[in-house]
Scaffold this motif. Sequence first.
Motif, PDB file in Angstrom:
ATOM      1  N   HIS A  91       0.818  -1.212   0.000  1.00  0.00           N
ATOM      2  CA  HIS A  91       0.000   0.000   0.000  1.00  0.00           C
ATOM      3  C   HIS A  91       0.853   1.264   0.000  1.00  0.00           C
ATOM      4  CE1 HIS A  91      -3.828  -2.083   0.779  1.00  0.00           C
ATOM      5  NE2 HIS A  91      -3.057  -2.958   1.387  1.00  0.00           N
ATOM      6  N   ASP A  92       0.198   2.400  -0.138  1.00  0.00           N
ATOM      7  CA  ASP A  92       0.911   3.657   0.044  1.00  0.00           C
ATOM      8  C   ASP A  92       1.440   3.715   1.472  1.00  0.00           C
ATOM      9  OD1 ASP A  92      -0.881   5.556   1.831  1.00  0.00           O
ATOM     10  OD2 ASP A  92      -2.251   4.487   0.505  1.00  0.00           O
ATOM     11  N   PHE A  93       2.464   4.550   1.690  1.00  0.00           N
ATOM     12  CA  PHE A  93       3.173   4.508   2.973  1.00  0.00           C
ATOM     13  C   PHE A  93       2.333   4.980   4.163  1.00  0.00           C
ATOM     14  CE2 PHE A  93       4.448   8.968   3.965  1.00  0.00           C
ATOM     15  CZ  PHE A  93       3.991   9.590   2.818  1.00  0.00           C
ATOM     16  N   LEU A  94       1.223   5.657   3.906  1.00  0.00           N
ATOM     17  CA  LEU A  94       0.398   6.131   5.021  1.00  0.00           C
ATOM     18  C   LEU A  94      -0.730   5.174   5.404  1.00  0.00           C
ATOM     19  CD1 LEU A  94       0.235   9.922   4.096  1.00  0.00           C
ATOM     20  CD2 LEU A  94       1.506   8.890   5.984  1.00  0.00           C
ATOM     21  N   TRP A  95      -0.882   4.126   4.606  1.00  0.00           N
ATOM     22  CA  TRP A  95      -1.993   3.188   4.830  1.00  0.00           C
ATOM     23  C   TRP A  95      -1.947   2.560   6.216  1.00  0.00           C
ATOM     24  CZ3 TRP A  95      -2.048  -2.320   5.206  1.00  0.00           C
ATOM     25  CH2 TRP A  95      -3.297  -2.925   4.994  1.00  0.00           C
ATOM     26  N   LYS A 134       7.647  14.527  -2.359  1.00  0.00           N
ATOM     27  CA  LYS A 134       6.225  14.197  -2.573  1.00  0.00           C
ATOM     28  C   LYS A 134       5.619  13.617  -1.305  1.00  0.00           C
ATOM     29  CE  LYS A 134       5.743  13.159  -7.510  1.00  0.00           C
ATOM     30  NZ  LYS A 134       5.561  12.065  -8.468  1.00  0.00           N
ATOM     31  N   ARG A 135       6.398  12.743  -0.647  1.00  0.00           N
ATOM     32  CA  ARG A 135       5.894  12.137   0.586  1.00  0.00           C
ATOM     33  C   ARG A 135       5.687  13.187   1.665  1.00  0.00           C
ATOM     34  NH1 ARG A 135       8.845   6.225   1.452  1.00  0.00           N
ATOM     35  NH2 ARG A 135       7.978   5.293  -0.431  1.00  0.00           N
ATOM     36  N   ALA A 138       2.475  14.733   1.113  1.00  0.00           N
ATOM     37  CA  ALA A 138       1.402  13.803   1.511  1.00  0.00           C
ATOM     38  C   ALA A 138       1.265  13.754   3.033  1.00  0.00           C
ATOM     39  CB  ALA A 138       1.676  12.413   0.949  1.00  0.00           C
ATOM     40  N   ASP A 141      -0.671  16.775   4.134  1.00  0.00           N
ATOM     41  CA  ASP A 141      -2.100  16.574   3.848  1.00  0.00           C
ATOM     42  C   ASP A 141      -2.722  15.631   4.876  1.00  0.00           C
ATOM     43  OD1 ASP A 141      -1.901  18.138   1.580  1.00  0.00           O
ATOM     44  OD2 ASP A 141      -1.737  16.439   0.191  1.00  0.00           O
ATOM     45  N   LYS A 144      -3.133  17.109   8.278  1.00  0.00           N
ATOM     46  CA  LYS A 144      -4.250  18.051   8.225  1.00  0.00           C
ATOM     47  C   LYS A 144      -5.568  17.287   8.290  1.00  0.00           C
ATOM     48  CE  LYS A 144      -5.422  20.874   4.642  1.00  0.00           C
ATOM     49  NZ  LYS A 144      -5.030  21.702   3.478  1.00  0.00           N
ATOM     50  N   LEU A 145      -5.635  16.194   7.586  1.00  0.00           N
ATOM     51  CA  LEU A 145      -6.855  15.372   7.610  1.00  0.00           C
ATOM     52  C   LEU A 145      -7.229  15.000   9.040  1.00  0.00           C
ATOM     53  CD1 LEU A 145      -9.010  13.503   6.095  1.00  0.00           C
ATOM     54  CD2 LEU A 145      -7.271  11.729   6.222  1.00  0.00           C
TER      55      LEU A 145
ATOM     56  N   HIS B  98      -9.632   4.241   3.787  1.00  0.00           N
ATOM     57  CA  HIS B  98      -8.210   3.993   3.522  1.00  0.00           C
ATOM     58  C   HIS B  98      -7.851   2.530   3.762  1.00  0.00           C
ATOM     59  CE1 HIS B  98      -4.091   6.263   3.660  1.00  0.00           C
ATOM     60  NE2 HIS B  98      -4.082   5.274   2.801  1.00  0.00           N
ATOM     61  N   PRO B 102      -6.833  -0.623  -2.341  1.00  0.00           N
ATOM     62  CA  PRO B 102      -6.250  -1.859  -2.900  1.00  0.00           C
ATOM     63  C   PRO B 102      -4.750  -1.935  -2.720  1.00  0.00           C
ATOM     64  CG  PRO B 102      -6.777  -0.305  -4.651  1.00  0.00           C
ATOM     65  CD  PRO B 102      -7.315   0.296  -3.378  1.00  0.00           C
ATOM     66  N   GLY B 103      -4.264  -3.135  -2.393  1.00  0.00           N
ATOM     67  CA  GLY B 103      -2.834  -3.398  -2.415  1.00  0.00           C
ATOM     68  C   GLY B 103      -2.384  -3.621  -3.854  1.00  0.00           C
ATOM     69  N   LYS B 104      -1.092  -3.594  -4.070  1.00  0.00           N
ATOM     70  CA  LYS B 104      -0.529  -3.781  -5.416  1.00  0.00           C
ATOM     71  C   LYS B 104      -1.077  -5.056  -6.063  1.00  0.00           C
ATOM     72  CE  LYS B 104       3.905  -1.710  -4.263  1.00  0.00           C
ATOM     73  NZ  LYS B 104       3.544  -0.339  -4.644  1.00  0.00           N
ATOM     74  N   ASP B 141      -6.991  15.212  -1.898  1.00  0.00           N
ATOM     75  CA  ASP B 141      -5.672  14.855  -1.338  1.00  0.00           C
ATOM     76  C   ASP B 141      -5.539  13.334  -1.212  1.00  0.00           C
ATOM     77  OD1 ASP B 141      -5.028  17.528  -1.040  1.00  0.00           O
ATOM     78  OD2 ASP B 141      -5.535  17.605   1.094  1.00  0.00           O
ATOM     79  N   LEU B 145      -3.037  10.721  -2.942  1.00  0.00           N
ATOM     80  CA  LEU B 145      -2.154   9.831  -2.165  1.00  0.00           C
ATOM     81  C   LEU B 145      -2.144   8.430  -2.765  1.00  0.00           C
ATOM     82  CD1 LEU B 145      -0.512   9.185   0.536  1.00  0.00           C
ATOM     83  CD2 LEU B 145      -2.720   8.583   1.522  1.00  0.00           C
ATOM     84  N   HIS B 149       1.222   7.641  -4.654  1.00  0.00           N
ATOM     85  CA  HIS B 149       2.109   6.898  -3.769  1.00  0.00           C
ATOM     86  C   HIS B 149       1.938   5.384  -3.814  1.00  0.00           C
ATOM     87  CE1 HIS B 149       3.954  10.405  -1.877  1.00  0.00           C
ATOM     88  NE2 HIS B 149       2.806  10.984  -2.111  1.00  0.00           N
ATOM     89  N   ASN B 150       0.896   4.905  -4.493  1.00  0.00           N
ATOM     90  CA  ASN B 150       0.823   3.448  -4.637  1.00  0.00           C
ATOM     91  C   ASN B 150       0.384   3.016  -6.023  1.00  0.00           C
ATOM     92  OD1 ASN B 150       1.521   1.035  -3.291  1.00  0.00           O
ATOM     93  ND2 ASN B 150      -0.637   0.490  -3.097  1.00  0.00           N
TER      94      ASN B 150
END
Lengths: 248, 248
Positions: A91-95, A134-135, A138, A141, A144-145, B98, B102-104, B141, B145, B149-150
């Motif tokens: 996943h994205d790093f914030l997941w 970019k991170r 993110a 953001d 802030k969320l 979140h 989906p994962g990769k 946002d 993300l 990022h993913n």
Amino acid sequence: MSKIRLSTISTTAPKKLDKEKIKAETREILIELDELQNLLYAQHKYSVLMVIQGMDASGKDGVIKNVTGTLNPQGCTVRSFKAPSTEEAEHDFLWRIHMHAPGKGMIQVFNRSHYEDILIQRVHKWIDDKIAFKRMRAINDFEKLLSVHNETRILKFYLHVSPEAQQQRLVERTEDPRKMWKYNENDLAEAKLWDKYMDVYEDAFNHCNDIPWIIVPADHNWYKEYVIALTLRDTLKSLKMKYPRLKK
Amino acid sequence: MSKIRLSTISTTAPKKLDKEKIKAETREILIELDELQNLLYAQHKYSVLMVIQGMDASGKDGVIKNVTGTLNPQGCTVRSFKAPSTEEAEHDFLWRIHMHAPGKGMIQVFNRSHYEDILIQRVHKWIDDKIAFKRMRAINDFEKLLSVHNETRILKFYLHVSPEAQQQRLVERTEDPRKMWKYNENDLAEAKLWDKYMDVYEDAFNHCNDIPWIIVPADHNWYKEYVIALTLRDTLKSLKMKYPRLKK
């Protein structure tokens, strides 16, 4: 806002302070925190996220044990972030971070955090600067969320130790049987990357400061714990919380 | 980009199209999707998020059954978002969303989504416009993300039905024993708020269009399913995916 330069910030307690007096004051603050946390939980409106970052042996575990360890565990949870699991890396790093954001009324402590994704990853060049910046956007953001959309108060602490204090503590881990479990042969190699870590930390502080970082001089544990307890107390007090009325 | 005005967009299939030909074409596309999904899963680089929004009885369940239902369930999961649970409501509105990103390699389908938080909530005035527009910025946002990022490709479908088609389908639910389980006495009351829903949907489309909405004429199921299958196929094809080489 002026830029944060770690080399210009002391890692030690102010000389004029009396260690025993400060320790007594910290104990008083922890008693106050008991009632404030109860209010936070009962009012069920705000939450607190405490991000604890710092180099190896900067004293993160100590803060968690001595400051947040005195709180009611029903309203305070700790999450340690290590190397991502296979599922997390999908996943994205914030997941994986988002999943552990505090619910209303809760105090959530992060032992390391989403910041590792712009620290260790940059030092080892697992990501390039373009991705790193970019991170950082993110991260702004995301923070802030949490704060705008769930009234989460985010306290970001950097435990600022000197390389000498770190070295001494790392050596202790190889000599003190009670501390050996913490020893990781990787730590000494990481410690050699000190200057690189300072650079990427400074970038994190200066680019992710919408919610400001608190640089905590951390060579003296008693002072570090005092600063963090005090910051938490003052933050909770500033919320002017009230117990809810009886629902009819 | 020109503004989306739902009243200017047809809810029916283009007249020149032949229903049987299109259905045959959809079947071909679904066969192509089988291989494309396999590639997506094997390459393990991209993922797809399909957001399915639409009024009650606009045919969301049908899309999920007939289009994504043909995919390999190992690489395709569906999440329906209903009224938030107590735990979910403790958090910001994107928290529960979140968690199901989906994962990769995966295709994730959202049956309703984070958009409900700026739709039903606005229509019933559970939130004011100020909060709604803040949420829209947070949605932008958030979608950024996932995509930046993913490598998630987000496809946002609005199933565009006419109020007449909706009314007919809702009545069917009260008469057809096989459809009665779907009937909710609340649906008729919601249907009366049609114009208000169109207004808030248009705001969502026009303010959350960084990743563009796809307005799908949905009075005819065969055409709706064709458009969605085609969009998914073209999206996957555009990724120019390759099977990974053997690791040595």
